[in-house]
Structures are given as structure tokens and as C-alpha cells.
Design an enzyme around this catalytic site. Structure first.
Site, PDB file in Angstrom:
ATOM      1  N   ASP A 126      -8.994  -0.909   3.136  1.00 18.93           N
ATOM      2  CA  ASP A 126      -8.358  -0.656   4.429  1.00 18.93           C
ATOM      3  C   ASP A 126      -9.379  -1.043   5.656  1.00 18.93           C
ATOM      4  O   ASP A 126      -8.934  -1.475   6.757  1.00 18.93           O
ATOM      5  CB  ASP A 126      -8.164   1.258   4.687  1.00 18.93           C
ATOM      6  CG  ASP A 126      -7.381   1.747   3.605  1.00 18.93           C
ATOM      7  OD1 ASP A 126      -6.472   0.959   3.261  1.00 18.93           O
ATOM      8  OD2 ASP A 126      -7.556   2.565   3.013  1.00 18.93           O
ATOM      9  N   ASP A 150       1.015  -1.332   0.005  1.00 20.49           N
ATOM     10  CA  ASP A 150      -0.092  -0.016   0.116  1.00 20.49           C
ATOM     11  C   ASP A 150       0.919   1.448   0.101  1.00 20.49           C
ATOM     12  O   ASP A 150       0.695   2.015  -0.634  1.00 20.49           O
ATOM     13  CB  ASP A 150      -1.000  -0.041   1.343  1.00 20.49           C
ATOM     14  CG  ASP A 150      -2.066   0.960   1.147  1.00 20.49           C
ATOM     15  OD1 ASP A 150      -2.656   1.428   0.107  1.00 20.49           O
ATOM     16  OD2 ASP A 150      -2.385   1.470   2.409  1.00 20.49           O
TER      17      ASP A 150
END
Length: 445
Positions: A366, A263
Site C-alpha cells: 500500500d 486488492d
């Protein structure tokens, strides 16, 4: 041309020349009321400028601490702080709700803690007595899982770059159908079995149909904002429960660490896929698909509103200490330079700020991996509440720090690295240090 209301109720019209007036060559000032002549205007302007210069000589750097030299730390800084706190709450509440749903399910429904299968993306089993072989299998599973995520992300970016919107919509609709109908049916069935609640199949099918149909409408078309947010939280929790059930224990922890690194690279690297996706959406002035993003405010998509591009404009006013000294808005509050945007047609002026507020956006991935971390902490190992609460607090602290960095850098930032790092550190330290200490302390008491 803007009109400012002074404190003595006199209306002065200030144009560009008067706002840029200097002490060395004061320009004549025109006033429309009271019959004031040019000479009086010059003397008034000179008095104001001299006063501001004297204040500047006393402490020239007194306003530098607010971030803008020469600008007082007034209500605008307080407004920024309030919005920052509001944004933290806007994201902390849904993240907390998602994690609560996952932890409550893990603690009550045994189906999601039973290991009776693995995902196709993690083919290597961990049922081996050798620690080295188990670690190797977890690393191989992580490599396969991350590779699949990278390939699918790049595929999505390529489709979006070449405007294959119908294909993307179909892809997202199929995923939503599976989550809202199939996974919801499985989840509801297991919950009813756990609590020994009898329900006939027609009622169950009708309930799942209503839940899924309303969710599809809210996510992919129109619906109340809070209802859309609730469905996004629900599908994130369902996806997290699937990962918790079918990911091997060691592979889950290694995947969490690797996905946070990915990420970081995907968002911050110049050619990262997620960064390219965000930049492409910004260049086209288009919102990212609501099925991928949780937004704390309404996300406008194509077809939801017809706006006139010619009606959208902004006027940037320069900072002028003279105007600031005794310029007030219509409510009697000090008026500071800001961007004034023309109201959109069909919206009242007083509702413009509420309608134009975009809010903070957080990817559903997330939500999923936050919940996977907390759910794994509740399901594996000791599974005590101290470890679970430690991971929960760590994720919220990391989310707050990420929002703080977002306010500083003012660009898209990865939300996983800080929170996942804190969560992993808190999990292993609490499970291996704090829990044995508390058990020993309770035993000796």
C-alpha cells in the site's frame, strides 16, 4: 470476584448472584462493613432497582444510540474516538513521509524521470503514435503485471500454509538485501551526482554497508520500533521509485486501477489469497512477517519473547445497571464492564496496556502504490504542484475512510481501492480541468 470502591468509601463485595439481582425476586445482599443486616441490604437493593426501573420507563431507548442498549455514552466512547484519531495519525504520518521522499526525489533527481528501459514484467512498449495500440499495450502490460502479482501472492500463501518459514525468511531476506544495498547504492549515487557532492568509493561503500546492515537487523531481528518503521518507509520509497522509473506512463495508470480491484478481491473474497493469509495467521496466533507489514506498534515474532500461555487469561463481566450506578474504580472514575486480562509475567501492571497494544498494520504494498501514484503525478503530464497535492490529499482522505470502515467492520480491509480511486479521480480531474482553468485565469489577470 471483583471489588468495586463506592463513592462513600464503603467496600462492597459483589458476586454473580448479586450482580444478576432482579426487581421481582431480590436476593439478599451481604456486606462486610458497618454491621448492616440482610434487611437493610434488601431495602437498599430494592431502592436501587426501582430507581433504575423508573429511569427506564421515562426513556427506554435513551442509551441505544451508543451502540449498546442500556449503556450510557460515557468515557468509553470518547476513548474509542481518541484511539481512532491516534490510529489515523499513526498511519498518516508514515504514508506522508514516504510520499514526500518520493516526490522530493522525483522533483530533484532526473535519473528517476528518464525513460531508458522497462521492467521485464512490462515487455510491450508504448512508443507508438497510435492511441489504440498504445492503450492495448498498456492493457497487456497490466495483465502480465497483475498475473505475476497473483502468482507470487498465491505462492507465498501456500508456503505459509505449509509452514515453510525458512524459505519465506530467505526470500524476504534476499529482497531486503537487494533493496537496502543495491537500490540504496544507486539512489545515493544519483543524489550525490545531482547535488555535485564528491565522495570516494570506500566511504560510499562503508555508508551503504552500515545502512543496510542496521536495516537487516531491525527488520528481520530486533531493533527500536521507530528505526524499524523508518527502514520500512525507506524501502517502500525505493521500490516506488523503481516502479516510477521503469513503468510506462499509460501502463502505470492502468496498473494502479487494476491493482486496487485485485486488492479488493484478494482481501474480501472468501478464498482470496490475502484473506487466507490473514486468517491462517490468526488461527495460528502468529504475526505476519515484519518485512511485509508496517505496524504502528511493536510486532512480536518468534524468539523475541517467551510467554507463558497459562498466564494469559480474560474475564468478561456482564453489564449490570446496578453496579454501574455507584461503582467506581480505584481512581474514582466510573467503572464500566470490560475485559480484564491477567498481566504477563515480567511486565508491571501499569505498563500492560502499552505493551499489549498491537496498533494498526498496513501492508508495504500500500505504501508503494500510494507513492507510485503521487510520484507519477509529479513526474508525468504537466507535473505541476496542484496535481501532486490533489493526489496527496486524495490518498490521505481515502486512508481515513478506510480506517473508519475498519473501525465499523472490525476485520481486515483492503487499503488500496478507496485511496487509489480518489487519487485517480483527483489526478485526471485536476490535470484536465483545474489546471487549464487556473492557467487561463492567471493569463487573463
Amino acid at each position: 470476584m471483583l471489588t468495586f470502591m463506592a463513592s462513600d468509601s464503603e467496600e462492597e463485595v459483589c458476586d454473580e448472584r448479586t450482580s444478576l439481582m432482579s426487581a421481582e425476586s431480590p436476593s439478599p445482599r451481604s456486606c462486610q462493613e458497618g454491621g448492616q443486616g440482610p434487611e437493610d441490604g434488601d431495602s437498599t437493593a430494592q431502592w436501587r432497582i426501582q430507581d433504575s426501573e423508573e429511569d427506564g420507563e421515562e426513556d427506554p431507548d435513551r442509551y441505544v444510540s451508543s451502540g449498546v442498549p442500556g449503556r450510557p455514552p460515557g468515557p468509553e466512547e470518547e476513548l474509542t474516538l481518541k484511539y481512532g484519531a491516534k490510529h489515523v495519525i499513526m498511519l498518516s504520518v508514515p504514508v506522508t513521509l514516504c510520499m514526500i521522499v518520493v516526490v522530493a526525489t522525483i522533483k530533484s533527481v532526473r535519473f528517476y524521470t528518464e525513460k531508458n528501459g522497462q521492467l521485464i514484467y512490462t515487455p510491450f512498449t508504448e512508443d507508438t503514435p497510435s492511441v489504440s495500440q498504445r492503450l492495448l499495450n498498456s492493457v497487456l502490460n497490466t495483465l502480465i503485471m497483475i498475473s505475476v502479482i497473483v502468482v507470487m501472492t498465491i505462492f507465498l500463501v501456500v508456503l505459509y500454509k505449509y509452514r515453510c518459514y525458512k524459505f519465506i525468511h530467505g526470500w524476504l531476506i534476499m529482497s531486503s538485501l537487494m533493496l537496502l544495498f543495491l537500490f540504496t547504492y544507486i539512489y545515493l549515487g544519483e543524489v550525490l551526482k545531482t547535488y555535485n557532492v564528491a565522495m570516494d568509493y570506500p566511504t560510499l561503500v562503508l555508508t551503504v554497508w552500515n545502512f543496510g546492515a542496521v536495516g537487516m537487523v531491525c527488520i528481520h531481528w530486533k531493533g527500536p520500533l521507530m528505526l524499524q518503521q523508518a527502514y520500512l518507509i525507506a524501502i517502500s520509497a525505493l521500490m516506488a521509485l523503481v516502479f516510477i522509473k521503469y513503468l510506462p506512463e499509460w501502463s502505470a495508470w492502468v496498473i494502479l486501477g487494476a491493482i486496487s480491484v485485485y486488492d479488493l478481491v484478494a482481501v474480501l473474497c472468501p478464498k482470496g489469497p490475502l484473506r487466507m493469509l490473514v486468517e491462517t495467521a490468526q488461527e495460528r496466533n502468529e504475526p505476519i512477517f515484519p518485512a511485509l507489514i508496517y505496524s504502528s506498534a511493536m510486532v512480536w515474532t518468534v524468539g523475541m519473547a517467551k510467554l507463558d500461555p497459562s498466564s494469559q487469561g480474560a474475564l468478561q463481566l456482564p453489564y449490570d445497571p446496578e453496579m454501574e450506578e455507584d461503582s467506581y474504580d480505584s481512581l474514582g472514575e466510573p467503572s464500566y464492564p470490560e475485559v480484564f486480562e491477567a498481566p504477563l509475567p515480567g511486565y508491571p501492571g501499569e505498563e500492560l496496556e502499552e505493551e499489549e497494544e498491537r496498533g494498526v498494520k498496513l501492508g508495504l504494498g500500500d505504501f508503494i502504490f500510494y507513492s507510485v501514484l503521487v510520484g507519477k503525478a509529479a513526474a508525468t503530464g504537466s507535473g505541476d504542484w496542484n496535481t501532486t497535492l490533489a493526489c496527496f490529499v486524495a490518498i490521505l482522505i481515502g486512508l481515513c475512510l478506510t480506517l473508519l470502515l475498519l473501525a465499523v467492520f472490525k476485520k481486515a480491509l483492503p487499503a488500496l481501492p478507496i485511496s487509489i480511486t480518489f487519487g485517480l479521480v483527483f489526478y485526471f480531474s485536476t490535470d484536465n480541468l483545474v489546471r487549464p482553468f487556473m492557467d487561463t485565469l492567471a493569463y487573463h489577470q
